[in-house]
Scaffold this motif. Structure first.
Motif: not given
Length: 442
Positions: A119-147
């Protein structure tokens, strides 16, 4: 005056439980997986042998491997490398949807690198190579299914391990090894408290997050019961007693929303007992200008994970859900009895369908000798009727000759069930197809 203030604090304690459930659910999930070695910012958990009842999760399924990680962006930007051919969301510390990964995410099922900014990050960000996501919170939970393709579970798991990575952006030039943990068969709990401990969990979330991670009114509500950013949560004897009663009443109300819903919009059909966790296809629980409060509380009491792909599936893609808590006569499902459910043919699922049974107390998988806690259309033992319909039996013992169409229940245990259609087809959406109710077999 004392009675009036006691009543006000009780009401605010109950409302804090209702509004705080999304936050404590994420917290408990990350705490639970960390207890078996899936550490924040380091570990990737994977159900290599599928999910089972020893691990307490809210309403998981047992048909595909789960992969999950927790991020804590207080250390700075984090990178997640996602393998191809997966599907799932990333949610924030208040269980709000942030992004999908995989088929419904920016990588479109091809895999790729996701960069999550605090949240509120103002540092450098790579120009390419990433899908960039700005998070509204510090903690994130990721879960996905593998088929799983062609029944090869090991290949699906190996595909994840070959490509999945988790590391700080600061270490991108030389990432540390990602720690994979097989969570199948391990005994741990990811479900948040239904006792006074709930408020301690909520306080831990508030202390970890920016003060504005929820709106001002919710910040004020939490503060009204003593939970404030940067201050210790130390209720006195009076307030501890009130909050202990409040969480019991809040738990009872949330449970009532599920088993005895007063908001009739949750019923999918006028003549069936099946419930829909996403009224009107809204993952935000909105109906016009109305935030459906009971519906939102119902969902977060019963389930984990939120994404538009769950709530607003399109014909042939995504997934559809229908929950059953009562039989055709309106009686609660009893694990000592025998029921049958008929799914008329053809069953409108582009991929496959499944039934899973859950313990009414934990809302996690019902712990029986049947590891899958259910049955699905991918099973080689499943028998369809001549007209393409399927009859599924729910009972402590398998009816003779119906072993492949049987879901085991437990005497002395109430249960509920979710029907999932993966790739639901048009008859599901226009309601020309209806699953039968649970029919008690005398």
């Amino acid at each position: 005056m004392k009675l009036a203030l006691d009543q006000l604090d009780l009401a605010r304690g109950i409302e804090t439980f209702m509004k705080g459930m999304p936050a404590t659910s994420v917290y408990a999930a990350c705490r639970g997986v960390a207890s078996i070695g899936v550490k924040e910012n380091e570990g990737v958990g994977i159900t290599e042998d599928l999910m089972d009842a020893r691990s307490l999760f809210l309403t998981p399924n047992t048909t595909t491997p789960y992969v999950f990680s927790c991020l804590n962006l207080t250390v700075g930007p984090m990178v997640i490398e996602v393998p191809p051919d997966v599907l799932g969301p990333v949610d924030d510390a208040y269980f709000r949807w942030v992004t999908d990964v995989g088929f419904t995410g920016p990588d479109k099922g091809q895999g790729g690198k996701y960069l999550f900014l605090p949240p509120g990050y103002t540092g450098d960000v790579p120009a390419d190579g990433y899908h960039i996501v700005k998070s509204p919170t510090n903690r994130l939970l990721m879960f996905y299914r593998a088929f799983v393709k062609d029944g090869n579970l090991k290949a699906a798991v190996d595909g994840v391990k070959a490509k999945a990575r988790l590391y700080p952006l600061s270490a991108a030039a030389n990432p540390p090894p990602t720690v994979f943990v097989n969570t199948s068969g391990q005994q741990f709990n990811t479900i948040s408290g239904n006792t006074f401990e709930f408020y301690n969990e909520l306080d831990a979330v508030v202390q970890n997050e920016p003060e504005v991670f929820v709106g001002p009114e919710t910040v004020g509500l939490f503060a009204a019961v003593g939970i404030r950013k940067g201050q210790p949560f130390a209720p006195d004897e009076r307030m501890t007693k009130i909050l202990t009663e409040a969480v019991a009443l809040g738990n009872a109300a949330a449970r009532s929303f599920l088993w005895a819903p007063r908001d009739k919009r949750v019923f999918i059909y006028d003549d069936r007992q099946w419930l829909n966790p996403f009224v009107g296809g809204s993952y935000l629980f909105m109906s016009g200008a109305e935030l459906m409060l009971d519906v939102r509380s119902t969902f977060f009491y019963y389930a984990t994970g939120i994404t538009p792909a769950m709530a607003d599936a399109k014909p042939g893609t995504g997934s559809a859900y229908a929950g059953a808590f009562r039989d055709s006569k309106g009686n609660y499902l009893d694990g000592s009895k025998t029921y049958k459910v008929t799914l008329p043919g053809p069953i409108p699922a582009n991929n496959f369908w499944s039934f899973t049974v859950y313990d009414n107390q934990t809302r996690s998988l019902l712990e029986t000798n049947q590891k899958s806690a259910g049955v699905d259309s991918l099973s080689k033992d499943l028998k369809l009727n001549a007209d393409g319909s399927a009859t599924i039996w729910f009972s402590p013992e398998a009816p003779q000759g119906e072993e492949g169409n049987w879901v085991q229940t437990l005497p002395g245990k109430g249960f509920n069930s979710l029907l999932r259609l993966y790739g639901p087809l048009e008859p599901w959406f226009n309601k020309t197809w209806k699953p039968g109710d649970f029919q008690l077999v005398e």
